[in-house]
Design an enzyme around this catalytic site. Structure first.
Site, PDB file in Angstrom:
ATOM      1  N   LYS A 197       0.852  -1.205   0.000  1.00  0.00           N
ATOM      2  CA  LYS A 197       0.000   0.000   0.000  1.00  0.00           C
ATOM      3  C   LYS A 197       0.882   1.248   0.000  1.00  0.00           C
ATOM      4  CE  LYS A 197      -1.658   1.656   4.073  1.00  0.00           C
ATOM      5  NZ  LYS A 197      -1.363   3.063   4.365  1.00  0.00           N
ATOM      6  N   ASN A 198       1.922   1.249   0.835  1.00  0.00           N
ATOM      7  CA  ASN A 198       2.718   2.456   1.006  1.00  0.00           C
ATOM      8  C   ASN A 198       3.736   2.666  -0.108  1.00  0.00           C
ATOM      9  OD1 ASN A 198       1.170   2.930   3.192  1.00  0.00           O
ATOM     10  ND2 ASN A 198       2.714   2.386   4.706  1.00  0.00           N
TER      11      ASN A 198
ATOM     12  N   ARG B 252      -8.595  -0.469   4.476  1.00  0.00           N
ATOM     13  CA  ARG B 252      -7.729   0.557   3.880  1.00  0.00           C
ATOM     14  C   ARG B 252      -6.320   0.012   3.664  1.00  0.00           C
ATOM     15  NH1 ARG B 252      -6.913   5.798   6.808  1.00  0.00           N
ATOM     16  NH2 ARG B 252      -5.459   5.854   5.087  1.00  0.00           N
TER      17      ARG B 252
ATOM     18  N   CYS C  66      -5.113  11.882  12.735  1.00  0.00           N
ATOM     19  CA  CYS C  66      -5.468  10.470  12.553  1.00  0.00           C
ATOM     20  C   CYS C  66      -5.786   9.923  13.939  1.00  0.00           C
ATOM     21  CB  CYS C  66      -4.345   9.702  11.885  1.00  0.00           C
ATOM     22  SG  CYS C  66      -2.959   9.482  12.970  1.00  0.00           S
TER      23      CYS C  66
ATOM     24  N   ASP D 150       4.641   0.549  11.968  1.00  0.00           N
ATOM     25  CA  ASP D 150       3.373  -0.029  11.502  1.00  0.00           C
ATOM     26  C   ASP D 150       3.186  -1.470  11.961  1.00  0.00           C
ATOM     27  OD1 ASP D 150       3.391   1.714   8.301  1.00  0.00           O
ATOM     28  OD2 ASP D 150       2.860   2.348  10.324  1.00  0.00           O
TER      29      ASP D 150
ATOM     30  N   ARG E 119      -0.708  14.749  12.801  1.00  0.00           N
ATOM     31  CA  ARG E 119       0.416  14.344  11.950  1.00  0.00           C
ATOM     32  C   ARG E 119       0.719  15.537  11.052  1.00  0.00           C
ATOM     33  NH1 ARG E 119      -1.182   8.609   9.695  1.00  0.00           N
ATOM     34  NH2 ARG E 119       0.768   8.737   8.542  1.00  0.00           N
TER      35      ARG E 119
HETATM   36  C1  EPZ Z   1       4.229   6.934   6.214  1.00  0.00           C
HETATM   37  O1  EPZ Z   1       3.451   7.977   6.780  1.00  0.00           O
HETATM   38  C2  EPZ Z   1       3.317   5.719   6.152  1.00  0.00           C
HETATM   39  N1  EPZ Z   1       2.171   6.013   5.290  1.00  0.00           N
HETATM   40  C3  EPZ Z   1       2.834   5.360   7.555  1.00  0.00           C
HETATM   41  O2  EPZ Z   1       2.060   4.164   7.449  1.00  0.00           O
HETATM   42  C4  EPZ Z   1       4.053   5.075   8.431  1.00  0.00           C
HETATM   43  O3  EPZ Z   1       3.616   4.823   9.754  1.00  0.00           O
HETATM   44  C5  EPZ Z   1       4.990   6.282   8.417  1.00  0.00           C
HETATM   45  O4  EPZ Z   1       5.354   6.619   7.055  1.00  0.00           O
HETATM   46  C6  EPZ Z   1       6.273   6.022   9.195  1.00  0.00           C
HETATM   47  O5  EPZ Z   1       6.951   4.934   8.630  1.00  0.00           O
HETATM   48  C7  EPZ Z   1       2.333   5.936   3.949  1.00  0.00           C
HETATM   49  O6  EPZ Z   1       3.411   5.643   3.454  1.00  0.00           O
HETATM   50  C8  EPZ Z   1       1.123   6.216   3.120  1.00  0.00           C
HETATM   51  P1  EPZ Z   1       6.311  10.291   8.274  1.00  0.00           P
HETATM   52  P2  EPZ Z   1       4.014   9.495   6.783  1.00  0.00           P
HETATM   53  O7  EPZ Z   1       6.212  11.583   7.566  1.00  0.00           O
HETATM   54  O8  EPZ Z   1       4.804   9.730   5.571  1.00  0.00           O
HETATM   55  C9  EPZ Z   1       6.668  13.472  11.801  1.00  0.00           C
HETATM   56  C10 EPZ Z   1       0.142   2.823   7.640  1.00  0.00           C
HETATM   57  O9  EPZ Z   1      -0.475   2.296   8.576  1.00  0.00           O
HETATM   58  N2  EPZ Z   1       6.440  14.481  10.764  1.00  0.00           N
HETATM   59  O10 EPZ Z   1       7.457   9.371   7.963  1.00  0.00           O
HETATM   60  O11 EPZ Z   1       2.865  10.378   7.053  1.00  0.00           O
HETATM   61  C11 EPZ Z   1       5.460  12.593  12.020  1.00  0.00           C
HETATM   62  O12 EPZ Z   1       4.557  13.200  12.911  1.00  0.00           O
HETATM   63  C12 EPZ Z   1       0.663   4.233   7.772  1.00  0.00           C
HETATM   64  O13 EPZ Z   1       0.383   2.252   6.546  1.00  0.00           O
HETATM   65  C13 EPZ Z   1       6.457  15.822  11.121  1.00  0.00           C
HETATM   66  O14 EPZ Z   1       6.625  16.170  12.276  1.00  0.00           O
HETATM   67  O15 EPZ Z   1       4.958   9.468   8.067  1.00  0.00           O
HETATM   68  C14 EPZ Z   1       6.096  11.347  12.599  1.00  0.00           C
HETATM   69  O16 EPZ Z   1       6.388  11.577  13.971  1.00  0.00           O
HETATM   70  C15 EPZ Z   1       0.400   4.802   9.165  1.00  0.00           C
HETATM   71  N3  EPZ Z   1       6.270  16.743  10.149  1.00  0.00           N
HETATM   72  C16 EPZ Z   1       7.407  11.243  11.841  1.00  0.00           C
HETATM   73  O17 EPZ Z   1       7.669  12.566  11.335  1.00  0.00           O
HETATM   74  C17 EPZ Z   1       6.083  16.399   8.834  1.00  0.00           C
HETATM   75  O18 EPZ Z   1       5.932  17.276   7.972  1.00  0.00           O
HETATM   76  C18 EPZ Z   1       7.389  10.282  10.673  1.00  0.00           C
HETATM   77  O19 EPZ Z   1       6.267  10.574   9.862  1.00  0.00           O
HETATM   78  C19 EPZ Z   1       6.070  15.021   8.494  1.00  0.00           C
HETATM   79  C20 EPZ Z   1       6.264  14.085   9.476  1.00  0.00           C
END
Ligand code: EPZ
Length: 418
Positions: free
Chosen positions: A22-23, A398, A116, A306, A121
């Protein structure tokens, strides 16, 4: 609304075919709109998120057709660089279209994603990174308005690794004038595949799979006929943990073992028998002599956040107490309440969870809160005495492609009810 009814205490035996990730498919779909050439994406999981992303692209004027496990995206007629709140709020990954839209059209209006289940996020890294590329970013009534006459390469250092922000900034930087360096870039396999697709389209990205990506901007991107989505390491990890918990012997097919080393090595530490084959993994477990192991989530190649909820369940059934430190989302613990309703004993201490081992679970009515928490509840139900009903399974749909069909095939007693 659909719910699952599960009768627990059945070991699992047989084969499960793992679907595409998915990701990975979501950023690939976003990359498809960077140029005006049709792209076929194969090995696509049947998930509501892929459909949502397809609807988003259609809403912009692009053509999207699903054909079994393929998606054909033709972005030629795409001419409305707008992602509405009603779609973005249902799927945060819709935000991935921001970089490609502003790179192709010089402008974009994309709704800010909502929060979420486990908390806010933010997207500040995405916006700061795009600004560093010379893109004018403003916020208006919940929308990001991006404008840029010319995207200019620059050095970007993310405060912490972000999968989404890496994807968004990367898809803008490939069409920048000049070179870009992204430090603290995500190295997740899904981002690696995005880089490979972009390079096949004519981008010039190096450092793939490391935390420093170097991009030489190009004038435009050519077409690619098709790309096959990599296996879903989170789906595969979920099933490995399920068999470890219930006991049994299952072969997972169509996996990429090297994407799962953090998970398979921890399972081995926990006394689970893991046999790695070329593109499959054979997991064998008694379901009763797992050894508790402390775990910390980390960015790839660390243990994936995840799979945190699923691992928590397995530790509840293991011999000994253990801890989990969640380093990616400090508040991703909403599943504790529901797991404790089934008989787990997990307590939160500041930034880590303490898990009592050796628990016996009893079936109960529980509710899904997010994709991965739902998966943990399903595994718990498979291990609980008696019947469990899990409501709000739209969360699970999802992120998991026909999960109940795959589980029934290996002996689980799970039915979807209306
Ligand atoms: C991706 O989300 C995945 N989703 C998530 O999977 C996964 O948990 C996550 O990466 C971490 O591996 C998809 O790929 C569609 P991040 P993403 O930006 O990109 C902080 C699932 O169940 N952050 O890597 O949104 C954030 O809060 C989902 O499949 C900021 O602070 O995650 C977190 O603490 C859930 N500011 C950390 O970085 C930003 O602008 C990592 O988030 C962006 C992120």
């Amino acid at each position: 609304m659909d719910y699952f009814e599960i009768e627990g205490k059945n070991k699992l035996f047989g084969d499960i075919d793992i679907s595409g990730a998915k990701n990975a498919v979501l950023p690939l779909m976003a990359a498809a709109i960077l140029n005006d050439r049709a792209l076929t994406i194969t090995n696509v999981p049947k998930l509501s998120d892929s459909i949502t992303m397809g609807n988003l692209i259609k809403g912009m004027g692009g053509e999207v057709n699903f054909d079994h496990s393929s998606i054909i995206i033709d972005p030629k007629k795409l001419n409305i660089p707008y992602a509405p709140y009603k779609l973005v709020k249902t799927m945060r990954a819709s935000f991935y279209v921001l970089g490609p839209l502003v790179a192709r059209f010089g402008e974009a209006k994309v709704s800010l994603p909502g929060g979420c289940a486990w908390g806010p996020r933010p997207v500040d890294f995405h916006l700061e990174g795009l600004k560093k590329l010379g893109i004018d970013i403003s916020l208006e009534a919940g929308y990001v308005i991006a404008k840029s006459k010319k995207i200019v390469g620059n050095k970007i250092v993310f405060p912490k690794i972000s999968v989404g922000a890496t994807g968004n900034v990367l898809m803008a930087a490939v069409l920048a004038e000049g070179d870009t360096e992204i430090h603290n870039a995500a190295a997740e396999p899904e981002i690696q595949q995005l880089c490979l697709l972009l390079n096949q389209m004519g981008a010039k990205i190096s450092g793939i799979g490391t935390n420093i990506l170097k991009i030489q901007g190009v004038e435009n991107l050519g077409g690619v006929d098709s790309i096959k989505v990599i296996p879903d390491r989170i789906e595969a990890g979920t099933f490995l943990i399920a068999v470890a918990a219930t006991g049994g012997r299952v072969r997972l097919n169509n996996v990429e073992p090297k994407h799962m080393e953090s998970v398979t090595s921890l399972l081995k530490q926990s006394n689970i028998d893991i046999e790695i084959e070329k593109d499959s993994i054979l997991v064998t477990s008694t379901g009763s002599d797992m050894k508790a192991c402390n775990m910390e989530t980390n960015e790839y190649p660390g243990f994936p956040t995840d799979l945190q909820a699923q691992w928590m369940l397995l530790m509840s059934l293991s011999i000994g107490d253990s801890t989990i430190k969640e380093n990616i989302y400090f508040d991703r613990f909403t599943h504790i309440l529901e797991l404790n309703r089934l008989g787990c004993d997990v307590r939160l201490h500041k930034d880590h969870a303490v898990i009592k081992g050796d628990r016996s679970l009893i079936g109960a009515d529980v509710m899904s809160t997010d994709i991965r928490a739902s998966a943990a509840l399903i595994i718990a139900a498979l291990c609980a005495e008696g019947l469990t009903s899990i409501s709000r399974v739209y969360h699970i749909d999802r992120g998991y492609d026909r999960i109940e069909e795959k589980l029934v095939k290996v002996g689980a007693k799970i039915t979807r009810k209306k």
